[in-house]
Design an enzyme around this catalytic site. Structure first.
Site, PDB file in Angstrom:
ATOM      1  N   GLY A  64      42.292  21.000  93.376  1.00 11.33           N
ATOM      2  CA  GLY A  64      40.954  20.188  93.270  1.00 11.33           C
ATOM      3  C   GLY A  64      40.925  18.686  93.510  1.00 11.33           C
TER       4      GLY A  64
ATOM      5  N   GLY B 184      41.311  16.410  96.021  1.00 13.05           N
ATOM      6  CA  GLY B 184      40.296  15.803  96.671  1.00 13.05           C
ATOM      7  C   GLY B 184      38.587  16.071  96.338  1.00 13.05           C
ATOM      8  N   ASP B 185      38.236  17.274  95.729  1.00 15.37           N
ATOM      9  CA  ASP B 185      37.173  17.568  95.273  1.00 15.37           C
ATOM     10  C   ASP B 185      36.778  16.807  94.048  1.00 15.37           C
ATOM     11  OD1 ASP B 185      36.305  20.227  96.518  1.00 15.37           O
ATOM     12  OD2 ASP B 185      38.196  20.959  95.602  1.00 15.37           O
ATOM     13  N   ILE B 186      37.706  16.371  93.064  1.00 10.20           N
ATOM     14  CA  ILE B 186      37.377  15.612  91.910  1.00 10.20           C
ATOM     15  C   ILE B 186      37.121  14.118  92.348  1.00 10.20           C
ATOM     16  CG2 ILE B 186      38.389  14.667  89.746  1.00 10.20           C
ATOM     17  CD1 ILE B 186      39.714  17.468  89.303  1.00 10.20           C
TER      18      ILE B 186
ATOM     19  N   SER C 242      33.812  14.089  93.847  1.00 11.80           N
ATOM     20  CA  SER C 242      32.595  14.267  92.858  1.00 11.80           C
ATOM     21  C   SER C 242      32.222  12.838  92.238  1.00 11.80           C
ATOM     22  CB  SER C 242      33.140  15.088  91.615  1.00 11.80           C
ATOM     23  OG  SER C 242      34.137  14.295  90.960  1.00 11.80           O
TER      24      SER C 242
END
Length: 408
Positions: A174, A176-178, A181
């Site tokens: 996660g 890159g996701d975080i 975000s």
């Protein structure tokens, strides 16, 4: 004293999203006081409820640290949006919502009739926030994506920074996701500010790939043909040999980043036993060092010198000179990092059998506002009845919806 006034108090957010980037955006808003209602599809809900298992974490009800980290502070409603009753309840939830967060692929939103153009006239003040892998336009807009693919791989962020011949690393789940975000949250907050001035909602969007491009701005510029930088960069030919990572005698790596080579040249000559840094006019400045093609020889000598002392010894040397440096850390030590402890960046959560887990809090601090403590989340649909009752549904109506599998 822990502050109880929350900056996002009074904001209502409806979230129809799974896994990481969009849900953790809702989680940050919840941590700072927003009412975030997460809509999940029965019978299984968000796949993040079970994904912890592949990361050596428990996934039991009441003991699901990864799901808790991504969703703490929310209320959980299970709606079957494929049913008329479920969709009706969902639209009722939007009636007094400030923000709608989703990462459902656009073609599915269109099919369900809840894409922005289909509902904007009904909810003119709603901020509709959409997150995707590759953006909302183009032939690949509806392609399935994860941060490993759309953020890391497609952007080149993994392979272009490796030493030649190295295997791409497995990043923390996660990551890159975080990072993405944060961009998503910024967009939502700016939209809230704009609506406070105009009274009108808007559609906002961002994506994993767009954020990766933004994070790679320098490389995205200097790798263009007119500048010609080739990636991955030859480790032995950096721009500055004194702003690099080196392995020390104890096997640990240290990052030393001296941005003032001209000022510190005599210091480096002494510390690394390299009198030529002072004596050779070709090494007087970094541009001269590069132009003379002596930078590789300097880098090799510096690399060998680092092997002669431990990381702690090098840290002491550079700290005394006030040169930025850090010994490369380890994930397992983050929750005990003295700075993390001093600033209360982890919250303790008690799980089964006396297990204490240290959960990272959102990366924002205010002088006059607090945030909710990270806590355990609820089961799939645990708040369905209460939320529907607040919308005006009777017990009988909720039971009928449950019997028809519109809710769980």
């Amino acid at each position: 004293m822990y502050k109880t006034e929350l900056p996002m108090k009074g904001l209502k957010v409806i979230e129809l999203a799974t896994v990481v980037a969009a849900p953790i955006t809702g989680r940050i808003l919840a941590e700072f006081g927003a009412e975030v209602i997460k809509i999940e599809s029965p019978p299984y809900g968000d796949s993040a409820r079970t994904i912890g298992l592949s990361h050596s974490l428990p996934i039991d009800e009441g003991n699901n640290p990864l799901f808790d980290q991504l969703n703490t502070g929310k209320r959980f409603v299970a709606l079957n949006l494929k049913t008329e009753e479920g969709m009706e309840a969902f639209l009722k939830l939007l009636e007094d919502a400030d923000v709608f967060i989703t990462n459902v692929r656009m073609k599915s939103l269109v099919k369900m009739g809840i894409n922005y153009d289909s509902i904007k006239d009904r909810f003119p003040e709603l901020i509709y926030a959409h997150f995707s892998g590759l953006g909302i336009d183009g032939d690949e807009a509806n392609k399935p994506c994860f941060d490993q693919t759309a953020f890391w791989t497609r952007s080149g962020a993994l392979t272009e920074v490796l030493a030649r011949g190295s295997v791409p690393p497995s990043m923390s789940f996660g990551f890159g996701d975080i990072v993405s975000s944060s961009s998503f949250l910024n967009g939502i907050l700016m939209a809230i500010y704009a609506r406070n001035n105009s009274g009108e909602g808007t559609f906002i969007s961002t994506s994993l790939l767009k954020t990766a491009i933004w994070c790679s701005s320098t490389a995205a510029l200097n790798s263009q043909p007119q500048y010609g930088v080739e990636y991955p960069i030859n480790r032995l030919k950096p721009w500055n040999p004194f702003a690099e990572f080196y392995r020390c005698a104890d096997g640990e790596w240290i990052g030393v980043f001296d941005r003032e080579y001209d000022k510190n040249r005599h210091f480096h000559a002494r510390v690394f036993n390299m009198p030529e840094l002072v004596e050779d006019p070709d090494l007087e400045t970094l541009p001269k060092m590069r132009a003379s093609d002596k930078i590789e020889a300097v880098t090799r000598k510096v690399e060998l010198a680092f092997r002669e002392r431990t990381s702690a010894e090098w840290k002491e040397i550079f700290d005394a000179r006030d040169i930025a440096n850090e010994v490369n850390g380890h994930f397992k030590d983050l929750h005990t990092d003295p700075q993390a402890v001093a600033n209360e960046w982890f919250h303790e959560v008690e799980y089964e059998e006396g297990v204490t887990t240290y959960m990272p809090s959102a990366p924002i601090d205010y002088s006059d506002y607090g945030h909710r403590r990270v806590s355990k989340t609820g089961a799939l649909g645990c708040d369905t009845d209460a939320v529907l009752a607040e919308l005006g549904y009777s017990e009988e109506a909720i039971k009928a919806m449950r019997d028809s599998k519109a809710v769980m």
